[in-house]
Enzyme design. Structure first.
Site, short mmCIF file in Angstrom:
data_model
loop_
_atom_site.label_atom_id
_atom_site.label_comp_id
_atom_site.label_asym_id
_atom_site.label_seq_id
_atom_site.Cartn_x
_atom_site.Cartn_y
_atom_site.Cartn_z
N HIS A 1 37.10 50.10 49.60
CA HIS A 1 38.39 49.41 49.64
C HIS A 1 39.53 50.21 50.27
O HIS A 1 40.31 49.67 51.05
CB HIS A 1 38.78 49.00 48.22
CG HIS A 1 40.07 48.24 48.15
ND1 HIS A 1 40.24 47.01 48.74
CD2 HIS A 1 41.26 48.55 47.56
CE1 HIS A 1 41.48 46.58 48.51
NE2 HIS A 1 42.12 47.49 47.81
N TYR B 1 50.87 41.15 40.37
CA TYR B 1 49.82 40.26 39.89
C TYR B 1 50.40 39.19 38.96
O TYR B 1 49.96 38.04 38.96
CB TYR B 1 48.75 41.06 39.15
CG TYR B 1 48.05 42.09 40.00
CD1 TYR B 1 46.91 41.76 40.73
CD2 TYR B 1 48.51 43.40 40.09
CE1 TYR B 1 46.25 42.70 41.52
CE2 TYR B 1 47.88 44.34 40.87
CZ TYR B 1 46.74 43.99 41.59
OH TYR B 1 46.10 44.91 42.37
N ASP C 1 45.61 45.96 51.08
CA ASP C 1 45.60 45.55 49.68
C ASP C 1 46.82 44.66 49.41
O ASP C 1 47.04 43.70 50.13
CB ASP C 1 45.55 46.80 48.78
CG ASP C 1 45.38 46.50 47.30
OD1 ASP C 1 44.27 46.19 46.87
OD2 ASP C 1 46.39 46.56 46.57
#
Length: 302
Positions: free
Chosen positions: A281, A216, A86
């Site tokens: 994921h 982010y 990730d």
């Protein structure tokens, strides 16, 4: 920086993602240390018991890679095996790009390396491709998502992300909010216990989610700072692993990028590519033994 470390021998450095901690690698720490390696998993900047500067401008790839180079220097380690998942995978790509001399080999999961677009910022690209409700776009405004997460509670947010198995892009309108309806139970997958959730939640209740969200928010900053590396390839030996139900693998264009040779073009030393069937994921927690074996089978060659 808080660091979990076990075993002795060649060093394997594990980098976690969002919304996670060193704890995401709990299975691999035990497996790889038992096989004769020193397994190290830090809480990355902004997470758990590691410092968390408040500003998004403190979370560029240069800051995070700098933290990790500082960690290696503090431990007197020259070169390590790198393992990422990730956001940890994204940071591992940048580590290999910026400091290839410190990486023996890289095992990365879920997130492919995308070369820097020469003219278009990442968030702009995401808004065009996915819309404003796409989760990475929703994460951009400081404070807004933190309020939604606080209303839902840390444990529910952890369950929402870790139990997610829908391979379609995550789009969350403001009127629905992250965590969804508090009256809707979120069943846990068999690989995730309430004890696991409570450990994650306890750390995020103490620290908050801002540090993790700031990765982010710094995407465009990293894009700006990496301009001199436009077109530069990843020049370390790589094994890449992804689940066929992973949202990253099912993002528009990614499968074609992998199959048609685009990925191999920018990662020329990609030696092994594994797509695991029926896996979502959080692959290193969902299939811990298989992932540990995949890591060991690759790094033992070097």
């Amino acid at each position: 920086m808080h660091v979990a470390s076990i075993g002795s021998g060649p060093v394997v450095l594990f980098l976690h993602g969002f919304p996670e901690l060193w704890y995401s690698w709990r299975h691999q720490l035990l497996s790889l240390s038992a096989l004769g390696y020193r397994a190290i998993a830090p809480d990355l900047r902004g997470y758990g018991d590691t410092d968390a500067p408040p500003s998004p401008s403190s979370y560029s790839a240069f800051h995070i890679v700098g933290d990790l180079v500082g960690l290696l220097d503090a431990l007197s380690l020259d070169r390590v095996f790198l393992v990422g998942h990730d956001w940890g995978a994204a940071i591992a790509w940048y580590f290999a790009l910026l400091k290839p001399d410190r990486v023996k080999a890289l095992v990365n999961m879920s997130v492919v390396f995308h070369p820097r677009h020469p003219t278009r910022k990442p968030i702009q690209s995401m808004r065009v491709l996915m819309g404003d409700d796409y989760y990475m776009c929703r994460f951009q405004k400081p404070g807004e998502v933190e309020e939604e997460f606080a209303r839902a509670g840390a444990a529910r947010i952890i369950k929402t992300f870790l139990a997610h198995r829908d391979p379609h892009p995550i789009c969350v309108p403001k009127e629905i909010g992250f965590g969804g309806s508090p009256n809707t139970p979120i069943p846990l997958p068999p690989w995730l216990s309430e004890e696991d959730v409570n450990y994650y939640a306890s750390k995020f209740e103490q620290k908050g989610f801002t540090g993790g969200l700031n990765y982010y928010r710094a995407l465009d900053l990293t894009w700006e700072l990496t301009a001199p590396w436009t077109g530069v390839q990843i020049k370390v030996p790589v094994k890449f692993i992804v689940g066929d139900l992973d949202i990253t693998y099912n993002t528009p264009g990614v499968k074609e990028y992998i199959r048609n040779g685009g990925f191999k073009k920018v990662v020329p030393y990609l030696q092994e590519m594994v797509v695991m069937e029926g896996v979502a994921h959080f692959i290193n927690q969902e299939r811990p033994d298989e992932i540990s074996a995949h890591i060991y089978d690759f790094i033992k060659k070097f």
